[in-house]
Design a protein around this motif. Structure first.
Motif, PDB file in Angstrom:
ATOM      1  N   ASP A 229       0.837  -1.209   0.000  1.00  0.00           N
ATOM      2  CA  ASP A 229       0.000   0.000   0.000  1.00  0.00           C
ATOM      3  C   ASP A 229       0.868   1.253   0.000  1.00  0.00           C
ATOM      4  O   ASP A 229       0.638   2.192  -0.756  1.00  0.00           O
ATOM      5  CB  ASP A 229      -0.926   0.010   1.227  1.00  0.00           C
ATOM      6  N   ARG A 230       1.866   1.238   0.893  1.00  0.00           N
ATOM      7  CA  ARG A 230       2.776   2.403   0.953  1.00  0.00           C
ATOM      8  C   ARG A 230       3.443   2.669  -0.385  1.00  0.00           C
ATOM      9  O   ARG A 230       3.707   3.803  -0.758  1.00  0.00           O
ATOM     10  CB  ARG A 230       3.875   2.148   1.985  1.00  0.00           C
ATOM     11  N   LEU A 231       3.754   1.562  -1.092  1.00  0.00           N
ATOM     12  CA  LEU A 231       4.438   1.702  -2.381  1.00  0.00           C
ATOM     13  C   LEU A 231       3.462   2.016  -3.514  1.00  0.00           C
ATOM     14  O   LEU A 231       3.865   2.240  -4.651  1.00  0.00           O
ATOM     15  CB  LEU A 231       5.204   0.410  -2.717  1.00  0.00           C
ATOM     16  N   GLY A 232       2.173   2.019  -3.199  1.00  0.00           N
ATOM     17  CA  GLY A 232       1.175   2.299  -4.221  1.00  0.00           C
ATOM     18  C   GLY A 232       1.060   1.196  -5.267  1.00  0.00           C
ATOM     19  O   GLY A 232       0.685   1.443  -6.415  1.00  0.00           O
ATOM     20  N   ALA A 233       1.428  -0.035  -4.878  1.00  0.00           N
ATOM     21  CA  ALA A 233       1.366  -1.141  -5.837  1.00  0.00           C
ATOM     22  C   ALA A 233      -0.075  -1.630  -5.989  1.00  0.00           C
ATOM     23  O   ALA A 233      -0.808  -1.729  -5.018  1.00  0.00           O
ATOM     24  CB  ALA A 233       2.240  -2.296  -5.353  1.00  0.00           C
ATOM     25  N   THR A 234      -0.460  -1.893  -7.221  1.00  0.00           N
ATOM     26  CA  THR A 234      -1.808  -2.392  -7.487  1.00  0.00           C
ATOM     27  C   THR A 234      -1.713  -3.564  -8.457  1.00  0.00           C
ATOM     28  O   THR A 234      -0.639  -3.846  -8.995  1.00  0.00           O
ATOM     29  CB  THR A 234      -2.677  -1.313  -8.172  1.00  0.00           C
TER      30      THR A 234
ATOM     31  N   LYS B   3      -0.364  -2.296 -11.565  1.00  0.00           N
ATOM     32  CA  LYS B   3       1.014  -1.808 -11.455  1.00  0.00           C
ATOM     33  C   LYS B   3       1.693  -2.508 -10.266  1.00  0.00           C
ATOM     34  O   LYS B   3       1.989  -1.902  -9.253  1.00  0.00           O
ATOM     35  CB  LYS B   3       0.996  -0.289 -11.239  1.00  0.00           C
TER      36      LYS B   3
ATOM     37  N   GLY C 135      -1.158  -6.578  -5.476  1.00  0.00           N
ATOM     38  CA  GLY C 135      -0.074  -5.674  -5.856  1.00  0.00           C
ATOM     39  C   GLY C 135       1.282  -6.348  -5.944  1.00  0.00           C
ATOM     40  O   GLY C 135       2.291  -5.716  -6.208  1.00  0.00           O
TER      41      GLY C 135
ATOM     42  N   ASP D  91      11.052   0.205  -0.397  1.00  0.00           N
ATOM     43  CA  ASP D  91      10.411   1.285   0.348  1.00  0.00           C
ATOM     44  C   ASP D  91      11.446   2.270   0.896  1.00  0.00           C
ATOM     45  O   ASP D  91      11.269   3.483   0.839  1.00  0.00           O
ATOM     46  CB  ASP D  91       9.602   0.653   1.497  1.00  0.00           C
TER      47      ASP D  91
END
Ligand code: SF4
Lengths: 92, 379
Positions: free
Chosen positions: B30-35, B38, B65, B249
């Motif tokens: 989540d912190r890395l914005g992984a989905t 992506k 993610g 991170d």
């Protein structure tokens, strides 16, 4: 083929040829211990130690708890049987 | 670094630890914005890890993610057809007892596999150890016993030590058909693949037990990717995933050792000494699906020529084209998923494999087939 299985070194059978008997869950077989041999000094110190056995060679020494935990998991997921059967296999 | 997983009676199975790790991996993603669209893409190089990931359904329990790419680290999977043809040719020599690990029996050659050659009458025997092949040579002095040596640095010391033993005992009827390959050029080939998408590597456990950590440093320094040497329990893999995400991170790129209980930083000196004594680097070696990779294989040194099956038998290593539409190369470098190969599950199945990735339980295609079914994106 790359997994290996933990076993316990129970006897040195031929120090010159670097061979020892290793016990894996009650199955015994001759294993080469060159890779875990102490630099200088007799092989006898290996007796009782746990080792990771890979295609008939002791590849590293591991501690007893680690060895038992790994064996337990291999048994649980049914993979120990194949490894032990291979380990036990005699040359035809 | 996180604490090693050593608490409890059976530390590698502790479900609570597993759940905690999965939650922490989720937070990191989540912190890395992984989905899902992506994702962070981690490649396991070693087939043993591919097996762990599928066997325990790790992809299924991890957030979308994160994506695993399955790299070229199963030695059986990357054997080129021409070398299997060589094995069959050697094995069909009536003087020869041909010995091999069981995994290699079903790998297709251009005409037949070793299994088919055995059915056709060749004297081919499965052995557990190269030492068993040497024992067969002792017991059958009137036959030529050939051992099919394959694998990365994990199995290399065992065949090297067996050759040294044969030399010490003066055994004249034993030879090694050397197909050993080395891990470092393989990783470099992945890193140099156009369109390479790997964000970090789950490093091989047992290869590293032999070579140690130093040979991986270039991955961080030259390619700016992290690698964590990893054990084979599901919790080992989960912990390494977290360690890789943590590096990403924190914006650092390091080579770390999650499997320190088995892998010493400096590797195994006795094993490396045996490898150096017996083998030398080949200028190049042919890989199934990957083509030729510079300095990726080893051959037997001149001093041990009499134990070299390549010199003792007429070995031609014909270049054999991959079967039509086979996508093994793309799968091995992580740019194609097994289910994207038009042969997957149809012309190519574990029962009748077209590519070697369908043979071994450590091959990505076989693993998808067995544990992921035909479902797209099952892992
Ligand atoms: S399905 Fe078969 S041919 Fe296609 S990539 Fe996998 S192993 Fe190769």
């Amino acid at each position: 083929m790359c997994l290996g299985i933990p076993g316990r070194i129970v006897a040195i059978t031929d120090a010159e040829a670097m061979m020892a008997t290793v016990d894996v869950s009650g199955v015994r077989r001759s294993v080469d211990v060159t890779c875990v041999a102490p630099k200088d000094g007799p092989l006898d110190g290996l007796v009782g130690r746990w080792t990771l056995v890979h295609v008939g060679f002791a590849m590293s020494l591991i501690d007893e708890e680690e060895a038992k935990a790994t064996l337990a998991i291999l048994h649980e997921i049914g993979e120990a049987n194949a490894e032990i059967a291979a380990f036990a296999g005699e040359v035809a | 670094m996180t604490a090693p997983l050593t608490a409890g009676a059976n530390p590698f199975q502790d479900r609570e630890t597993g759940r905690r790790l999965i939650a922490r991996i989720g937070e990191k993603l989540d912190r890395l914005g992984a989905t899902e669209r992506k994702p962070v893409r981690l490649m396991e190089i070693c087939g043993g890890h591919t097996h762990t990931i599928f066997r325990h359904g790790l992809s299924g329990v991890l957030p979308a993610g994160l994506e695993f790419l399955h790299g070229p680290g199963c030695p059986v999977c990357v054997l080129p057809m021409g070398r299997i043809d060589d094995c069959v040719a050697i094995a069909e020599d009536p003087r020869v007892i041909f010995t091999t690990f069981g995994d290699a029996m079903r790998v297709p050659g251009s005409k037949k596999s070793l299994m088919q050659a055995k059915a056709d009458g060749a004297d081919i025997r499965m052995v557990y150890s190269p030492l068993d092949a040497l024992e067969l040579a002792r017991r059958n002095p009137d036959r030529e016993v050939v051992f099919f040596g394959l694998g990365f640095e994990t199995t290399m010391p065992s065949t090297a030590l067996t050759v040294l033993k044969a030399e010490r005992e003066g055994i004249a009827n034993f030879s090694l058909f050397c197909n050993h390959i080395t891990i470092i050029p393989t990783i470099r080939a992945v890193l140099d693949t156009p369109g390479m998408m790997v964000d970090g590597f789950i490093g091989p456990g047992h290869v590293s037990m032999v070579i140690g950590l130093k040979p991986y440093r270039f991955i961080a320094s030259q390619y700016d990717r992290p690698l964590v040497v990893t054990g084979f329990e599901p919790l080992d893999v989960l912990q390494s995933v977290w360690m890789l995400l943590d590096q990403i991170d924190r914006g650092v790129v390091e080579i770390q050792n999650q499997y320190a209980r088995v892998v010493p930083e400096e590797g195994n000196p006795q094993a490396n000494a045996a490898i150096d004594a017996v083998f030398e680097t080949r200028p190049f070696f042919e890989w199934r699906g990957l083509g030729s990779i510079d300095e990726s294989g080893v051959a037997i040194r001149e001093r041990f020529a009499r134990f070299d099956a390549e010199r003792r038998f007429a070995v031609r290593s014909p270049a054999v084209a991959e079967p039509d539409s086979c996508q093994c190369g793309g799968v091995l470098t992580g740019t194609v998923k097994p289910w994207q190969c038009p042969l997957f599950g149809g012309a190519c199945t574990p029962e009748s494999p077209v590519g070697a990735l369908m043979v071994s339980s450590e091959g990505a295609c076989a693993a998808y087939h067995q544990y992921g079914g035909l479902r797209k994106g099952a892992a």
